[in-house]
Design a protein around this motif. Sequence first.
Motif, PDB file in Angstrom:
ATOM      1  N   ILE A  32       0.857  -1.179   0.000  1.00  0.00           N
ATOM      2  CA  ILE A  32       0.000   0.000   0.000  1.00  0.00           C
ATOM      3  C   ILE A  32       0.893   1.228   0.000  1.00  0.00           C
ATOM      4  N   ARG A  33       0.676   2.106  -0.962  1.00  0.00           N
ATOM      5  CA  ARG A  33       1.467   3.328  -1.053  1.00  0.00           C
ATOM      6  C   ARG A  33       0.528   4.506  -0.899  1.00  0.00           C
ATOM      7  N   LEU A  34       0.774   5.313   0.122  1.00  0.00           N
ATOM      8  CA  LEU A  34      -0.038   6.488   0.381  1.00  0.00           C
ATOM      9  C   LEU A  34       0.687   7.735  -0.102  1.00  0.00           C
ATOM     10  N   PRO A  35      -0.041   8.705  -0.611  1.00  0.00           N
ATOM     11  CA  PRO A  35       0.608   9.981  -0.931  1.00  0.00           C
ATOM     12  C   PRO A  35       0.992  10.696   0.367  1.00  0.00           C
ATOM     13  N   TRP A  36       1.911  11.633   0.268  1.00  0.00           N
ATOM     14  CA  TRP A  36       2.417  12.310   1.468  1.00  0.00           C
ATOM     15  C   TRP A  36       1.317  13.058   2.195  1.00  0.00           C
ATOM     16  N   TRP A  37       0.351  13.594   1.484  1.00  0.00           N
ATOM     17  CA  TRP A  37      -0.688  14.404   2.125  1.00  0.00           C
ATOM     18  C   TRP A  37      -1.711  13.546   2.856  1.00  0.00           C
TER      19      TRP A  37
END
Length: 70
Positions: A19-24
């Motif tokens: 799972i890759r989340l954006p920084w925001w």
Amino acid sequence: MSAPSHIRPPQTTRGGVEIRLPWWALALPVLAFVALLLLILNPVDAHAAATGEQPALAQFLEWVQQLLAR
């Protein structure tokens, strides 16, 4: 005759799902938490509602504030 398709298997980690989340996606909840915490620590009209005793939460937050100020 159909050509074979070359489908790469999904890359997995130890848990099996990556799972890759954006920084925001992490920054916005942290920013909201800090803003609400600052509102609790520095109320504008706290003297109007003050009684003789401070609630336990206020004492704890004051202790944390003093600890961080060192």
